[in-house]
Design an enzyme around this catalytic site. Structure first.
Site, PDB file in Angstrom:
ATOM      1  N   GLY A  58      54.078 -48.475  32.793  1.00  0.00           N
ATOM      2  CA  GLY A  58      55.408 -48.371  33.394  1.00  0.00           C
ATOM      3  C   GLY A  58      56.462 -48.427  32.315  1.00  0.00           C
ATOM      4  CB  CYS A  85      50.362 -49.173  28.812  1.00  0.00           C
ATOM      5  SG  CYS A  85      51.748 -48.942  27.690  1.00  0.00           S
ATOM      6  CE1 TYR A  86      56.596 -53.698  32.393  1.00  0.00           C
ATOM      7  CE2 TYR A  86      55.253 -53.672  34.390  1.00  0.00           C
ATOM      8  CZ  TYR A  86      56.378 -54.096  33.702  1.00  0.00           C
ATOM      9  OH  TYR A  86      57.296 -54.900  34.334  1.00  0.00           O
ATOM     10  CG  HIS A 174      48.711 -44.491  28.622  1.00  0.00           C
ATOM     11  ND1 HIS A 174      49.147 -44.874  29.866  1.00  0.00           N
ATOM     12  CD2 HIS A 174      49.670 -44.913  27.749  1.00  0.00           C
ATOM     13  CE1 HIS A 174      50.309 -45.485  29.761  1.00  0.00           C
ATOM     14  NE2 HIS A 174      50.644 -45.525  28.488  1.00  0.00           N
ATOM     15  CD  GLU A 176      46.668 -43.722  32.103  1.00  0.00           C
ATOM     16  OE1 GLU A 176      45.819 -44.328  31.429  1.00  0.00           O
ATOM     17  OE2 GLU A 176      47.827 -44.147  32.264  1.00  0.00           O
ATOM     18  CG  ASP A 232      46.668 -27.132  48.287  1.00  0.00           C
ATOM     19  OD1 ASP A 232      45.673 -27.114  47.546  1.00  0.00           O
ATOM     20  OD2 ASP A 232      47.821 -27.302  47.878  1.00  0.00           O
ATOM     21  CE  LYS A 372      46.407 -26.397  43.985  1.00  0.00           C
ATOM     22  NZ  LYS A 372      47.528 -26.261  44.922  1.00  0.00           N
ATOM     23  CG  ASP A 453      69.514  11.532  22.750  1.00  0.00           C
ATOM     24  OD1 ASP A 453      68.613  11.118  21.992  1.00  0.00           O
ATOM     25  OD2 ASP A 453      69.664  12.720  23.078  1.00  0.00           O
TER      26      ASP A 453
END
Ligand code: XMP
Length: 516
Positions: A58, A85-86, A174, A176, A232, A372, A453
């Protein structure tokens, strides 16, 4: 949704732009992962199907006033926790360690030196040296009692830490993001070995659960389903066909006037190859009238979204249900953390009319738990052909946001032809599947050219082709020079009113995929 709750990892979102990727990586290894806001009621997750927690990254500083904090009850459940991280800084901050502003913001690739690769380590079966992605301003200066360092990097002496007894783990990098070489393995080690979550998130399970869910929600009613021909909505149409008796699903395709050349025809052909009957509604005149004179892209989007909902709602009679191919990224609750991921896209899936139907329990959205790539897997499971499943994305506002100015019939005709030439050459060179998204755009400022031209002022056509796996970062596709020459020549020669063709070599970030 499964009729039985699968084992799950709950991810608390502290506002990082890449939180979604944590869930995707874990699900890619067939463990169910769910993202909830950092301040969600934690008591709901103290049940046996929840096997562990992740605290995301974050933008805030844990020691700053008003920064988002973890509910301390999380430390009393006895379930494993991974802080990223955070999230790591939260562990340190909450349990008696120390977090401070680093001397320098560490951003980019770093080499990790791993000290511990035991079975209950995050680094089990990964190499001693590996590349990871760092992005942090604050750093852990002192870890709480009970923690040991399991990996270091040149600038992060606490790049990975753990307290095996309390099953608390933290990484400064990170795992991910794709740039972290063994990120998926690290997250899988956490989910499978440390949390003992079983890999129960499979497409087959999903399909049977979704069919049950559709039948239960719809009963004997009729469902109106808006089809765009994209992945989808088409996968959902096939699911609806499987779940409900024929005659109970009304598929609708709306021509909004800003479709690509022959788009409606191609969609018609591909849907009929799947045995789907579709009602085509040509509302193009209506849309184009509303777009006249509008240059602002967000206004274009709003107009197209509103019109679409109006046209669609005319198809929904009293007592009908509506189905939508809403995906997980559209519904993850926005978190009230200040930061870049705060920006919420308005979506026609959540227009006021739709919200009203949702409140009445008249909307089915069986894909709303999927990303997705998971939708594609479901399509594969349903036996759908690759050419439908790997269709490039095409935004609803279509060519309207490809014209960098107001939308006129003349500009639409020019852009349609130029775009069709580009796509035709891509297919002919067998590059369609190698590229994630390709399209032409039209710059309305005029550039001079000579034809015969005479000097002629015409439009500039911008070509963009990108590759990406997550749409958050993207690289431009390296065509060979002959290919570009061929496309450029064809467009200036075959499309009246165009004097220049430019190929876009901007990466995302900082560029986005679309121009507006
Ligand atoms: P950007 O331009 O934000 O695009 O890098 C990321 C992805 O989103 C698509 N996109 C849209 N899709 N309505 C949509 O349905 C929109 O208004 C819209 N704008 C961008 C874009 O095509 C890419 O796949």
């Amino acid at each position: 949704m499964l009729s039985r709750q699968p084992d799950a990892i709950i991810i608390f979102d502290f506002g990082s732009q890449v939180t979604q990727l944590i869930a995707r990586r874990i699900r890619a290894r067939h463990v169910h992962a769910e993202i909830v806001p950092y301040n969600a009621n934690i008591a709901r997750y103290n049940n046996p199907s929840v096997k562990g927690f992740i605290l995301s990254g974050g933008p805030a500083s844990v020691y700053a006033k008003g920064s988002p904090q973890a509910d301390p009850r999380i430390f009393t459940f006895g379930k494993p926790i991974l802080g990223i991280c955070y999230g790591l800084q939260l562990l340190a901050h909450n349990l008696g360690g120390k977090v401070e502003r680093g001397e320098k913001r560490e951003y980019g690739k770093a080499v990790l030196t791993v000290r511990d690769r035991g079975r209950d380590s995050l680094f089990y079966k990964t190499p001693l040296k590996q590349t990871v992605w760092m992005s942090h301003g604050d750093a852990v200066k002192k870890m709480p009692k009970g923690f040991t360092v399991s990996a270091t990097s040149a600038h992060s002496p606490c790049a990975a830490v753990s307290d095996r007894v309390r099953k608390l783990y933290g990484v400064q990098f990170h795992p991910e993001v794709w740039h972290t070489e063994f990120g998926t393995a690290i997250l899988e080690n956490f989910a499978r070995n440390i949390c003992n979550a079983r890999p129960q998130w499979t497409t087959r399970h999903f399909v049977s659960g979704a069919i049950e869910e559709i039948r239960a929600a719809v009963g004997k009613k009729r469902v109106v389903h808006a089809l765009s021909g994209g992945v989808d909505s088409t996968v959902l149409a096939v699911l609806l066909k499987k779940a409900l008796p024929s005659g109970h699903v009304k598929n609708v395709f709306v021509d909004n006037g800003v479709l690509r050349l022959n788009e409606a025809g191609q969609v018609r052909a591909s849907l009929s190859s799947l045995g789907l009957r579709v009602k085509f509604i040509d509302a193009s005149k209506d849309f184009l009238r509303a777009l006249r004179g509008v240059t602002d892209p967000e206004q274009k989007r709003r107009i197209i979204g509103r019109k679409f909902v109006h046209v669609l709602m005319r198809q929904v009679s009293r007592g009908d249900m509506l189905s939508q191919g809403t995906l997980y990224p559209d519904v993850i609750e926005s978190v009230s953390v200040r930061g870049p991921s705060d920006k919420i896209k308005t979506h026609h899936n959540r227009a006021p009319e739709v919200l009203h139907l949702i409140r009445e329990g008249r909307v089915v959205e069986p894909l709303k738990e999927l990303f997705k790539d998971e939708v594609r897997e479901v399509g594969k499971e349903l036996g759908m052909p690759d050419e439908i499943l790997w269709r490039h994305p095409f935004p609803g506002p279509g060519l309207a946001i490809g014209i960098l100015g107001d939308v006129t019939e003349e500009r639409l005709a020019i852009l349609r032809t130029a775009d069709a030439i580009f796509m035709e050459e891509i297919r002919r060179a067998d590059l369609y599947q190698k590229i994630t998204e390709a399209f032409a755009a039209l710059d309305t400022s005029r550039a001079v050219g000579v034809k015969g031209d005479e000097r002629e002022y015409g439009y500039m056509i911008l070509l963009r082709a990108i590759t990406t796996t997550d749409f958050m970062t993207a690289d431009w596709y390296r065509f060979d020079a002959d290919f570009l020459a061929r496309v450029g020549n064809r467009i200036v020669n075959e499309v009246r009113g165009v004097t220049r063709v430019l190929y876009d070599i901007t990466q995302k970030p900082p560029g986005t995929i679309r121009y507006m």
